[in-house]
Design a protein around this motif. Structure first.
Motif, PDB file in Angstrom:
ATOM      1  N   ILE A 113       0.837  -1.203   0.000  1.00  0.00           N
ATOM      2  CA  ILE A 113       0.000   0.000   0.000  1.00  0.00           C
ATOM      3  C   ILE A 113       0.872   1.253   0.000  1.00  0.00           C
ATOM      4  CG2 ILE A 113      -1.768   1.287   1.246  1.00  0.00           C
ATOM      5  CD1 ILE A 113      -2.722  -1.301  -0.101  1.00  0.00           C
ATOM      6  N   GLY A 114       1.986   1.208   0.712  1.00  0.00           N
ATOM      7  CA  GLY A 114       2.887   2.357   0.718  1.00  0.00           C
ATOM      8  C   GLY A 114       3.426   2.665  -0.660  1.00  0.00           C
ATOM      9  N   HIS A 115       3.809   1.627  -1.398  1.00  0.00           N
ATOM     10  CA  HIS A 115       4.316   1.840  -2.750  1.00  0.00           C
ATOM     11  C   HIS A 115       3.211   2.336  -3.690  1.00  0.00           C
ATOM     12  CE1 HIS A 115       8.032  -0.427  -1.697  1.00  0.00           C
ATOM     13  NE2 HIS A 115       8.538   0.359  -2.627  1.00  0.00           N
ATOM     14  N   LEU A 116       2.018   1.781  -3.570  1.00  0.00           N
ATOM     15  CA  LEU A 116       0.925   2.197  -4.451  1.00  0.00           C
ATOM     16  C   LEU A 116       0.538   3.653  -4.211  1.00  0.00           C
ATOM     17  CD1 LEU A 116      -1.361  -0.980  -4.375  1.00  0.00           C
ATOM     18  CD2 LEU A 116       0.048  -0.170  -6.278  1.00  0.00           C
ATOM     19  N   THR A 117       0.360   4.023  -2.946  1.00  0.00           N
ATOM     20  CA  THR A 117      -0.081   5.384  -2.645  1.00  0.00           C
ATOM     21  C   THR A 117       1.012   6.408  -2.906  1.00  0.00           C
ATOM     22  OG1 THR A 117       0.488   5.016  -0.308  1.00  0.00           O
ATOM     23  CG2 THR A 117      -1.819   4.685  -0.956  1.00  0.00           C
ATOM     24  N   HIS A 118       2.252   6.058  -2.637  1.00  0.00           N
ATOM     25  CA  HIS A 118       3.334   7.031  -2.818  1.00  0.00           C
ATOM     26  C   HIS A 118       3.840   7.089  -4.255  1.00  0.00           C
ATOM     27  CE1 HIS A 118       4.800   7.998   1.538  1.00  0.00           C
ATOM     28  NE2 HIS A 118       3.520   8.271   1.328  1.00  0.00           N
ATOM     29  N   SER A 119       3.978   5.955  -4.908  1.00  0.00           N
ATOM     30  CA  SER A 119       4.429   5.987  -6.295  1.00  0.00           C
ATOM     31  C   SER A 119       3.433   6.741  -7.169  1.00  0.00           C
ATOM     32  CB  SER A 119       4.610   4.563  -6.832  1.00  0.00           C
ATOM     33  OG  SER A 119       5.605   3.867  -6.117  1.00  0.00           O
ATOM     34  N   ILE A 209      16.263   0.723  -4.011  1.00  0.00           N
ATOM     35  CA  ILE A 209      16.212   0.390  -5.436  1.00  0.00           C
ATOM     36  C   ILE A 209      14.789   0.011  -5.839  1.00  0.00           C
ATOM     37  CG2 ILE A 209      16.958  -1.294  -7.163  1.00  0.00           C
ATOM     38  CD1 ILE A 209      19.674  -1.376  -5.717  1.00  0.00           C
ATOM     39  N   THR A 210      14.127  -0.792  -5.015  1.00  0.00           N
ATOM     40  CA  THR A 210      12.741  -1.195  -5.302  1.00  0.00           C
ATOM     41  C   THR A 210      11.844   0.023  -5.465  1.00  0.00           C
ATOM     42  OG1 THR A 210      12.992  -3.283  -4.091  1.00  0.00           O
ATOM     43  CG2 THR A 210      10.743  -2.461  -4.420  1.00  0.00           C
ATOM     44  N   SER A 211      11.951   0.970  -4.536  1.00  0.00           N
ATOM     45  CA  SER A 211      11.093   2.155  -4.595  1.00  0.00           C
ATOM     46  C   SER A 211      11.442   3.057  -5.769  1.00  0.00           C
ATOM     47  CB  SER A 211      11.196   2.938  -3.282  1.00  0.00           C
ATOM     48  OG  SER A 211      10.666   2.173  -2.221  1.00  0.00           O
ATOM     49  N   THR A 212      12.732   3.151  -6.086  1.00  0.00           N
ATOM     50  CA  THR A 212      13.136   3.966  -7.229  1.00  0.00           C
ATOM     51  C   THR A 212      12.617   3.362  -8.526  1.00  0.00           C
ATOM     52  OG1 THR A 212      15.124   4.738  -6.070  1.00  0.00           O
ATOM     53  CG2 THR A 212      15.110   4.939  -8.469  1.00  0.00           C
ATOM     54  N   VAL A 213      12.616   2.036  -8.622  1.00  0.00           N
ATOM     55  CA  VAL A 213      12.068   1.361  -9.802  1.00  0.00           C
ATOM     56  C   VAL A 213      10.557   1.621  -9.910  1.00  0.00           C
ATOM     57  CG1 VAL A 213      11.569  -0.898 -10.821  1.00  0.00           C
ATOM     58  CG2 VAL A 213      13.858  -0.402  -9.936  1.00  0.00           C
ATOM     59  N   CYS A 214       9.854   1.540  -8.772  1.00  0.00           N
ATOM     60  CA  CYS A 214       8.407   1.821  -8.784  1.00  0.00           C
ATOM     61  C   CYS A 214       8.142   3.259  -9.192  1.00  0.00           C
ATOM     62  CB  CYS A 214       7.812   1.535  -7.404  1.00  0.00           C
ATOM     63  SG  CYS A 214       7.756  -0.214  -6.960  1.00  0.00           S
ATOM     64  N   TRP A 215       8.947   4.180  -8.684  1.00  0.00           N
ATOM     65  CA  TRP A 215       8.824   5.579  -9.068  1.00  0.00           C
ATOM     66  C   TRP A 215       9.051   5.742 -10.571  1.00  0.00           C
ATOM     67  CZ3 TRP A 215      12.051   9.153 -11.324  1.00  0.00           C
ATOM     68  CH2 TRP A 215      11.706  10.504 -11.209  1.00  0.00           C
ATOM     69  N   GLY A 216      10.077   5.066 -11.087  1.00  0.00           N
ATOM     70  CA  GLY A 216      10.364   5.123 -12.517  1.00  0.00           C
ATOM     71  C   GLY A 216       9.240   4.554 -13.353  1.00  0.00           C
ATOM     72  N   ALA A 217       8.602   3.501 -12.846  1.00  0.00           N
ATOM     73  CA  ALA A 217       7.472   2.913 -13.563  1.00  0.00           C
ATOM     74  C   ALA A 217       6.309   3.904 -13.645  1.00  0.00           C
ATOM     75  CB  ALA A 217       7.030   1.629 -12.876  1.00  0.00           C
ATOM     76  N   MET A 218       6.092   4.656 -12.562  1.00  0.00           N
ATOM     77  CA  MET A 218       5.026   5.661 -12.578  1.00  0.00           C
ATOM     78  C   MET A 218       5.353   6.778 -13.558  1.00  0.00           C
ATOM     79  SD  MET A 218       2.071   6.462 -11.511  1.00  0.00           S
ATOM     80  CE  MET A 218       1.015   7.909 -11.599  1.00  0.00           C
ATOM     81  N   VAL A 219       6.607   7.196 -13.596  1.00  0.00           N
ATOM     82  CA  VAL A 219       7.030   8.215 -14.557  1.00  0.00           C
ATOM     83  C   VAL A 219       6.802   7.723 -15.985  1.00  0.00           C
ATOM     84  CG1 VAL A 219       9.010   9.493 -15.467  1.00  0.00           C
ATOM     85  CG2 VAL A 219       8.669   9.322 -13.000  1.00  0.00           C
ATOM     86  N   LEU A 222       3.108   7.820 -16.764  1.00  0.00           N
ATOM     87  CA  LEU A 222       2.665   9.189 -17.022  1.00  0.00           C
ATOM     88  C   LEU A 222       3.124   9.659 -18.400  1.00  0.00           C
ATOM     89  CD1 LEU A 222       3.345  10.826 -13.531  1.00  0.00           C
ATOM     90  CD2 LEU A 222       1.108  10.324 -14.549  1.00  0.00           C
ATOM     91  N   ALA A 223       4.349   9.272 -18.767  1.00  0.00           N
ATOM     92  CA  ALA A 223       4.851   9.642 -20.091  1.00  0.00           C
ATOM     93  C   ALA A 223       4.002   9.006 -21.188  1.00  0.00           C
ATOM     94  CB  ALA A 223       6.306   9.224 -20.237  1.00  0.00           C
ATOM     95  N   GLY A 224       3.663   7.713 -21.011  1.00  0.00           N
ATOM     96  CA  GLY A 224       2.831   7.028 -21.992  1.00  0.00           C
ATOM     97  C   GLY A 224       1.451   7.647 -22.093  1.00  0.00           C
ATOM     98  N   MET A 225       0.870   8.010 -20.937  1.00  0.00           N
ATOM     99  CA  MET A 225      -0.446   8.641 -20.940  1.00  0.00           C
ATOM    100  C   MET A 225      -0.399  10.024 -21.592  1.00  0.00           C
ATOM    101  SD  MET A 225      -1.718   7.540 -17.108  1.00  0.00           S
ATOM    102  CE  MET A 225      -3.285   8.407 -17.230  1.00  0.00           C
ATOM    103  N   THR A 226       0.723  10.716 -21.414  1.00  0.00           N
ATOM    104  CA  THR A 226       0.871  12.035 -22.035  1.00  0.00           C
ATOM    105  C   THR A 226       0.912  11.920 -23.547  1.00  0.00           C
ATOM    106  OG1 THR A 226       2.072  12.872 -20.094  1.00  0.00           O
ATOM    107  CG2 THR A 226       2.326  14.098 -22.150  1.00  0.00           C
ATOM    108  N   VAL A 227       1.623  10.888 -24.028  1.00  0.00           N
ATOM    109  CA  VAL A 227       1.663  10.657 -25.479  1.00  0.00           C
ATOM    110  C   VAL A 227       0.280  10.280 -26.003  1.00  0.00           C
ATOM    111  CG1 VAL A 227       2.589   9.160 -27.300  1.00  0.00           C
ATOM    112  CG2 VAL A 227       4.096  10.023 -25.488  1.00  0.00           C
ATOM    113  N   ALA A 228      -0.422   9.425 -25.255  1.00  0.00           N
ATOM    114  CA  ALA A 228      -1.722   8.937 -25.723  1.00  0.00           C
ATOM    115  C   ALA A 228      -2.819  10.003 -25.636  1.00  0.00           C
ATOM    116  CB  ALA A 228      -2.124   7.713 -24.910  1.00  0.00           C
TER     117      ALA A 228
END
Length: 370
Positions: A113-119, A209-219, A222-228
């Protein structure tokens, strides 16, 4: 060495403060006294109850986005930005509970839940959780605190105009949180995204590293949604609410650690203790936002006992107040909207610039050049 406290005149309708009371004096009670005063059920963590708040907040976030996209009116977009940004901040508070372990007894559930809400709001969960733990372990310590720590006179002299603006000038001070995550704030070094950062022990690097990867996945999402969907749609639906969330985060964390009626003491050396540091925090009333923000305004008891779930903090605070006595700074009561907080914010930014380079009990002082 003890610096004499500086006091402000109370604002209209503000709770009167005892002019002879020294908030930095050693309290006549112990942390055990406070713990004993709080009802036992206030310590109970209920995963189902905590999850109900997650479900509620996520449902509101989705409903707001759907309604705004359907109406697509420039008259209503600012209303949406404020409402959605407020809900993003509410999600942050739930992730904050996960970081403290007050969300549930299950560490795996807390992490998920921490990763979902924060990422979702571009916060690296473990990186933030670890530095926030450092903040709680050293709250009120002039040199070791992690959140809105005071700037020493030496540090202030080395700060350039950009750093001073980010620390003391509106509106820039309300947008500083992303810079804090990247390790770009004065006096403290270390990125929340870098596993080799001095913020973390070697054993914590995998979590970072796990959290940075999750953050990167959210970025990337967002980039994909911006293109779409197009940059304008993402600006309206996500990026403006994100910045409102940042303003809430900076405002709340700043006001909980800066006084107005009476200056907040900071400690060093043998004068610092966990309890005295916790008593240097301040409760605030946010009116109708208290419930929306999961009672984050009940900050004193939260700092002393971060294991207490947010839904028990109000009751726990009421139970602790008779023990705290004058050491509890009664928050000024708000109307529906906490506009009264603008006054302590402005006054603090005008007065709270630096602390002495030496001394074990110190207070913020004003630099007339700022």
């Amino acid at each position: 060495m003890v610096a004499r406290p500086v006091k402000f005149s109370p604002a209209p309708q503000e709770m009167e403060q005892d002019e002879d009371f020294d908030a930095s004096a050693r309290p006549p009670f112990t942390i055990a006294d406070l713990r004993a005063a709080i009802p036992k059920h206030c310590w109970e963590r209920n995963a189902w109850k905590s999850m109900s708040y997650v479900i509620r907040d996520v449902a509101i976030v989705l409903a707001l986005a759907a309604a705004a996209a359907n109406m697509n009116s420039w008259l209503l977009w600012p209303v949406y930005w404020f409402a959605q940004g407020t809900m993003f901040w509410a999600l942050f508070v739930l992730g904050h509970d996960c970081g403290h372990g007050s969300f549930s007894h299950n560490k795996t559930l807390n992490s998920i839940i921490g990763h979902l809400t924060h990422s979702a709001i571009l916060v690296p969960y473990h990186g933030w959780r670890i530095s926030h733990r450092t903040h709680h372990q050293n709250h009120g310590h002039a040199d070791n605190d992690e959140s809105w720590h005071p700037v020493s006179e030496k540090q202030l002299k080395r700060m350039d105009w950009l750093a001073r603006s980010g620390r003391f000038k509106l509106p820039w001070v309300m947008f500083v949180y992303p810079m804090y995550l990247w390790g770009r704030t004065p006096g403290k070094e270390g990125s929340h995204f870098d596993p080799s950062s001095p913020l973390f022990a070697p054993s914590e690097r995998k979590d970072v590293i796990t959290s940075t990867v999750c953050w990167g996945a959210m970025v990337a999402l967002l980039a994909g949604m911006t293109v779409a969907a197009g940059p304008l749609w993402m600006f309206k639906l996500y990026f403006m609410p994100y910045w409102i969330n940042v303003i809430w985060l900076d405002l709340v964390t700043y006001l909980h650690h800066h006084g107005y009626e009476q200056k907040v003491p900071w400690y060093r050396g043998k004068e610092w203790s966990y309890m005295r540091g916790g008593l240097s925090t301040i409760d605030r009333d946010y009116g109708l936002f208290n419930n929306i923000h999961h009672d984050i305004g009940t900050h004193v008891v939260h700092h002393l006992f971060p294991q207490i779930p947010h839904y028990h903090l109000v009751e726990a605070t009421k139970a602790a107040k008779p023990i705290l006595g004058k050491y509890y700074r009664e928050p000024r009561k708000s109307g529906p909207f906490p506009v009264h907080l603008l006054q302590p914010l402005m006054k603090s930014l005008q007065e709270d610039h630096f602390v002495a380079n030496e001394g074990d009990v110190i207070y913020h002082q004003r630099d007339p050049t700022i």
